[in-house]
Design a protein around this motif. Structure first.
Motif, short mmCIF file in Angstrom:
data_model
loop_
_atom_site.label_atom_id
_atom_site.label_comp_id
_atom_site.label_asym_id
_atom_site.label_seq_id
_atom_site.Cartn_x
_atom_site.Cartn_y
_atom_site.Cartn_z
N GLY A 53 13.24 81.84 34.18
CA GLY A 53 13.31 80.93 35.33
C GLY A 53 11.93 80.64 35.91
N ASP A 54 11.07 81.65 35.98
CA ASP A 54 9.71 81.44 36.48
C ASP A 54 8.96 80.44 35.59
OD1 ASP A 54 10.29 83.31 38.43
OD2 ASP A 54 9.12 84.93 37.50
N ALA A 55 9.09 80.60 34.28
CA ALA A 55 8.42 79.67 33.36
C ALA A 55 8.97 78.26 33.52
CB ALA A 55 8.59 80.16 31.92
N LEU A 56 10.27 78.15 33.72
CA LEU A 56 10.88 76.82 33.90
C LEU A 56 10.48 76.20 35.24
CD1 LEU A 56 14.33 77.63 32.31
CD2 LEU A 56 12.72 75.90 31.47
N GLU A 57 10.29 77.03 36.26
CA GLU A 57 9.77 76.50 37.54
C GLU A 57 8.38 75.91 37.33
OE1 GLU A 57 11.17 76.32 40.51
OE2 GLU A 57 12.72 77.85 40.64
N LEU B 78 6.70 75.81 28.54
CA LEU B 78 7.72 75.56 27.51
C LEU B 78 7.28 76.10 26.15
CD1 LEU B 78 9.06 72.00 28.44
CD2 LEU B 78 9.97 74.25 29.04
N GLU B 79 5.97 76.16 25.95
CA GLU B 79 5.44 76.78 24.72
C GLU B 79 5.73 78.28 24.73
OE1 GLU B 79 1.03 77.68 23.11
OE2 GLU B 79 1.43 75.56 23.58
N ARG B 80 5.59 78.90 25.91
CA ARG B 80 5.88 80.33 26.01
C ARG B 80 7.36 80.60 25.74
NH1 ARG B 80 2.82 79.87 31.06
NH2 ARG B 80 4.62 80.65 32.19
N ILE B 81 8.23 79.75 26.27
CA ILE B 81 9.67 79.91 26.03
C ILE B 81 9.98 79.73 24.55
CG2 ILE B 81 11.95 78.88 26.47
CD1 ILE B 81 10.94 78.36 29.38
N ARG C 154 16.54 77.29 37.53
CA ARG C 154 17.31 78.54 37.47
C ARG C 154 18.61 78.35 36.69
NH1 ARG C 154 13.66 82.49 38.11
NH2 ARG C 154 12.06 81.51 39.40
N ILE C 155 19.21 77.17 36.80
CA ILE C 155 20.42 76.89 36.00
C ILE C 155 20.04 76.80 34.53
CG2 ILE C 155 22.26 75.20 35.56
CD1 ILE C 155 22.60 76.72 38.19
N LEU C 156 18.91 76.17 34.23
CA LEU C 156 18.45 76.09 32.84
C LEU C 156 18.14 77.49 32.29
CD1 LEU C 156 16.13 72.94 32.82
CD2 LEU C 156 18.45 73.17 31.89
N ASP D 82 6.80 90.15 29.25
CA ASP D 82 5.49 89.91 29.88
C ASP D 82 4.52 89.30 28.88
OD1 ASP D 82 6.26 90.78 32.35
OD2 ASP D 82 5.45 92.80 32.12
N GLU D 83 4.57 89.78 27.65
CA GLU D 83 3.67 89.29 26.61
C GLU D 83 3.98 87.84 26.22
OE1 GLU D 83 3.30 90.11 21.88
OE2 GLU D 83 3.37 91.89 23.15
N LEU D 84 5.26 87.51 26.12
CA LEU D 84 5.65 86.20 25.58
C LEU D 84 5.93 85.14 26.64
CD1 LEU D 84 8.02 87.35 22.69
CD2 LEU D 84 5.65 86.57 22.50
N LEU D 85 6.51 85.53 27.77
CA LEU D 85 6.95 84.53 28.75
C LEU D 85 5.99 84.35 29.91
CD1 LEU D 85 10.81 85.14 28.93
CD2 LEU D 85 9.60 83.19 27.94
N ARG D 86 5.02 85.23 30.04
CA ARG D 86 4.03 85.08 31.11
C ARG D 86 2.67 84.83 30.48
NH1 ARG D 86 7.15 86.20 35.32
NH2 ARG D 86 8.66 87.90 35.23
N GLY D 87 1.77 84.24 31.20
CA GLY D 87 0.44 84.01 30.65
C GLY D 87 -0.05 82.60 30.91
#
Length: 196
Positions: free
Chosen positions: A136-140, A81-84, A155-157, A71-76
């Motif tokens: 997957g949410d971040a990639l969407e 792509l920066e979060r990933i 989702r494949i990525l 939640d801290e790193l991948l959402r926000g």
């Protein structure tokens, strides 16, 4: 009537988790657990019912901490792509800061438990599935911003990146060179970015 011995259940769980993480489920005995937690077998069984139940609780505790980190790193608000990339930076820092090369308790568990042990595999797999969902949410989001290669399927990525995480966790136990691991991560992340 004697009063039951009081102890900090969360502390005992943390100590057991560290032991399982270092040694694995099968190589950790009840005696090892009583020594690590400083609990008598009766107290250990009274609190956790069995070694297996204690291990499942340790997996869930580890998974809850991972969920907080996700939640801290991948959402926000930062670009997706920066979060990933930030998540992978944290992964590399975590591996570099682990002189015992314990890896990831969840990945280790999936490698250790029998394929037909669906209960323990579920405890580990559910936590890792939450990481993949957030990835997957971040990639969407990145796809909606035109930041993925044309025709890319988010989702494949996300599955590809999870495969990379599993591979890095195992590979780093064999070859912990941080420069080499950084090159692997950079190559992996380059695969999901749209060409400039």
């Amino acid at each position: 009537m004697a009063r039951p011995i009081e102890f900090d259940r969360d502390q005992a769980l943390r100590e057991a988790m560290q032991l399982f993480w270092r040694r694995g489920y099968n190589r950790t005995s009840v005696r090892d657990l009583t020594e690590a937690t400083r609990l008598k077998p009766g107290s250990l069984y009274g609190a956790f019912a069995s070694k297996r139940a204690l291990f499942a609780a340790a997996l869930d505790s580890y998974g809850a901490e991972l969920a907080r980190l996700v939640d801290e790193l991948l959402r926000g608000e930062a670009p997706p792509l920066e979060r990933i990339a930030r998540f992978f930076d944290h992964l590399l820092a975590d591996m570099a800061g682990d002189p015992e090369r314990k890896g990831c308790l969840l990945v280790n568990t999936l490698l250790e438990v029998r394929a037909d042990d669906s209960e323990l595999a579920r405890h580990a797999g559910d936590a890792l599935a939450r990481v993949e969902q957030a990835m997957g949410d971040a990639l969407e989001e990145a796809a909606a911003r035109g930041e993925l290669p044309t025709g890319a399927q988010p989702r494949i990525l996300a599955s590809l990146l999870m495969t990379g995480i599993f591979g890095l966790r195992v590979y780093s136990r064999m070859r912990p060179d941080s420069v080499e691991l950084r090159h692997i991560v950079d190559t992996l992340l380059a695969m999901v970015r749209a060409p400039r």
